[in-house]
Every structure is written in structure tokens, then in C-alpha cells.
Scaffold this active site. Structure first.
Site, mmCIF file in Angstrom:
data_model
loop_
_atom_site.group_PDB
_atom_site.id
_atom_site.type_symbol
_atom_site.label_atom_id
_atom_site.label_comp_id
_atom_site.label_asym_id
_atom_site.label_seq_id
_atom_site.Cartn_x
_atom_site.Cartn_y
_atom_site.Cartn_z
ATOM 1 N N GLU A 97 -1.329 8.000 -5.048
ATOM 2 C CA GLU A 97 -2.630 7.378 -5.313
ATOM 3 C C GLU A 97 -3.724 7.967 -4.427
ATOM 4 O O GLU A 97 -4.885 8.029 -4.826
ATOM 5 C CB GLU A 97 -2.552 5.869 -5.094
ATOM 6 N N HIS B 285 0.415 0.078 -9.792
ATOM 7 C CA HIS B 285 -0.457 -0.699 -8.908
ATOM 8 C C HIS B 285 -1.041 -1.890 -9.673
ATOM 9 O O HIS B 285 -2.251 -2.129 -9.682
ATOM 10 C CB HIS B 285 -1.581 0.154 -8.319
ATOM 11 N N ARG C 251 0.833 -1.194 0.000
ATOM 12 C CA ARG C 251 0.000 0.000 0.000
ATOM 13 C C ARG C 251 0.871 1.248 0.000
ATOM 14 O O ARG C 251 1.847 1.352 0.737
ATOM 15 C CB ARG C 251 -0.916 0.034 1.247
#
Length: 332
Positions: A269, A292, A240
Site C-alpha cells: 500500500e 484494507h 497497518r
């Protein structure tokens, strides 16, 4: 067909087999037309509301599932993530409003683990720099380093972290683990040891992150912790954005305090102010940057599509999705 079985998919690459499965269960399947180069996380709330009007099930990617959105969609019974992270889902609102939220547990473990190992190999062997040399007409060899018998620190040993461990054993790696809890069954498999985070960072040649993003893990890799790492070490983040303070990482790479980084996720993001940082990171010759895409292989997406669809059908049937997939169940 009744809207009580309408399922809206706001994701690309949703395979025909899974669509046919949903239809065989009496579902009307609507695939949203996402803008070119954009995901559902980039779509305005007004557009999501229009797409989801009357839907009972939603197979979602990275859109924010907020209390306001859920309140505006009273017919929506289940939010099924085609993925495993759920930090963008308001779990309390799911429970309060009597909905169900699920993840596609087990669908992409192998796919993301393969990417993490691939990044280690690409960084250690300097594939990007070697290709650049060939493209410029030079056969100069950038001297790389092995993954074989190196010390690898694995932060987080959930499903994906455990899959990485299996692959690392084939390289005779010395494996260090940092995780909130010790998995005794994992310990019995041998060839690894649990250590605290400073020890893992100080000893590892490769550090790979597989932790969820929480208040405790946010910016776990930042200036202070990067300084504990070897200048010859590589950092891998396929988990993440937000686990790493990308500004600090950029500075460490530019000042040669780290050998390189493999990044599939970025702070930009969720925070557009980091957009320039992401571009600078991706431009460095010792960075492997991906959009991603860790779970995005044909096989990986087919598996996560299938799990997400099964969760939707279970809820619409009034049944229980697999326990490992349930994030929140407000029906209880």
C-alpha cells in the site's frame, strides 16, 4: 454559497444522511469522482489540488497530506480523516500552518474488531480450503482448530484492541496483552495478563495486531520475531501495513513456520516494490487477504462519515471537535 463552508469528500460510500447534515450546517458538499478501483491515495497531487481549490474542509481517506499540499491550499482549515490512522498526515505542518487535523475516533472500532475475529475463525476452521474443495467437486474435510479456549495475543489495546478483547471473552480465550502502558481499569476486568512481546509471541495460538505504525513498531513482525511463534499459530493484521515485514511473512508461510495469516493491510500500500509479495500472499490457501476493508461495512462507514463530518463542522464554526478526535490543532 461561500467557499468558506465548502467541504470536499475524497471517499466513496459517503451516505446521504451525513451529506444532509453538512448541508444543514451551511456547507457546500462536493463528492470527488474517484477513478474506478482507485482511492484518493492513488490520485495525483495535481488532481487533489484541483478538487480542493477553495475548499475549507476536506474529508480524506488515504491521500498523503503533505506540507506542500497544505501550503498550496491556504483556505483549507480542517483535514478530517474518515478513519483513525494518521501516519500519512504531516502533523507538524498542520500545526505550523494553523490548520486542524482530526480522525473519526470511535466510528469503526466494532467493525474492525469483527473483522479480526472473523479472520481468526476463518483461518482456524480453514474455510477457504474447504470452499475450494467443494468448488472442485470434493467433500474432503480440511481438519481445523477452535478459537474456543485458545491463547490469543493482542498487540495494542486502544479502541479497536479493546473491542477485540470484549469479543474474545465470549470464546473463553486466554488473553495476553502487549502494550506500551498498562491499563489498570482493563486489568480489573480479569481474564487477561500483560506480557512482554517475546512471551506473547511464544505462547499465543493467534496473534492479532492493533498497534499504530511508528518508528518503534515498524516491522515488529519480521523473521526474528516470527521464529518465536508456534508453527501452529496464526497472525492477524488489520492495523497497518508496515507492522509486518511481508517478505518475511511470505517465507514463513511457504516454509510452514506459521499455520496461516489474516491480512487486511500490506506493505505494498505504501511501497509498490512489494506488489508481487502481496499477490503471492493472497494466493496461499492458508491466507485470508482483504483490500484494507476492515472498516468498510455500511454501518461502520456511516458512523465514521458522521464523526468526520461533525469534526469538520466544529472547526468551521470555530469550536472544538471532540478531544479524542483531534490529532493536531494549529489554531492554538
Amino acid at each position: 454559497m461561500s467557499s468558506a463552508r465548502r467541504v470536499v469528500v475524497t471517499q466513496r460510500f459517503f451516505d446521504e444522511k451525513t451529506i444532509a447534515y453538512l448541508q444543514s450546517q451551511g456547507c457546500e458538499v462536493i463528492i470527488a469522482e474517484l477513478p474506478a478501483g482507485k482511492g484518493d491515495g492513488d490520485v495525483p497531487v495535481e488532481t487533489l489540488l484541483r478538487w480542493l481549490d477553495g475548499a475549507a474542509g476536506w474529508i480524506v481517506g488515504h491521500a498523503r497530506v503533505t506540507r506542500e499540499l497544505l501550503t498550496a491550499l491556504p483556505q483549507l482549515r480542517v483535514v478530517s480523516r474518515r478513519g483513525v490512522g494518521y501516519e500519512r498526515v504531516d502533523v507538524a505542518a498542520i500545526r505550523d500552518l494553523g490548520r486542524v487535523a482530526t480522525i473519526a475516533a470511535g466510528g469503526n472500532d466494532a467493525t474492525v474488531a469483527d473483522q479480526a475475529i472473523g479472520m481468526m475463525l476463518a483461518l482456524g476452521r480453514r474455510f477457504r480450503e474447504g470452499q475450494a474443495n467443494v468448488a472442485q467437486g470434493s467433500l474432503a474435510i480440511p481438519l481445523g482448530t477452535d478459537l474456543y479456549r485458545k491463547t490469543v495475543g493482542v498487540v495494542g489495546v486502544g479502541r479497536i484492541g479493546a473491542s477485540v478483547l470484549k469479543r474474545l471473552r465470549a470464546f473463553d480465550a486466554e488473553i495476553l496483552i502487549h502494550a506500551p502502558r498498562r491499563d489498570e481499569a482493563l486489568m480489573q476486568s480479569g481474564d487477561l495478563q500483560y506480557v512482554d512481546m517475546p512471551t506473547l509471541l511464544a505462547l499465543s495460538d493467534y496473534v492479532t495486531l492493533h498497534a499504530p505504525l511508528t518508528a518503534e513498531t515498524r516491522f515488529m513482525i519480521r523473521d526474528q520475531t516470527i521464529r518465536l511463534m508456534k508453527p501452529s499459530a496464526f497472525l492477524i493484521n488489520t492495523a497497518r501495513g508496515g507492522l509486518v515485514e511481508d517478505r518475511h511473512l511470505l517465507e514463513a508461510l511457504k516454509s510452514q513456520r506459521l499455520a496461516g495469516a489474516g491480512l487486511d493491510v500490506f506493505m505494498s500500500e505504501s511501497d509498490p516494490s512489494y506488489a508481487d509479495v502481496t499477490r503471492e500472499l493472497a494466493a496461499l490457501p492458508n491466507v485470508i487477504a482483504q483490500p484494507h476493508s476492515g472498516a468498510s461495512t455500511r454501518e461502520g462507514l456511516d458512523r465514521t462519515n458522521w464523526v468526520a463530518a461533525q469534526c469538520v463542522v466544529a472547526v468551521l464554526d470555530g469550536a472544538q471537535p471532540p478531544a479524542q478526535c483531534v490529532v493536531a490543532d494549529g489554531r492554538r
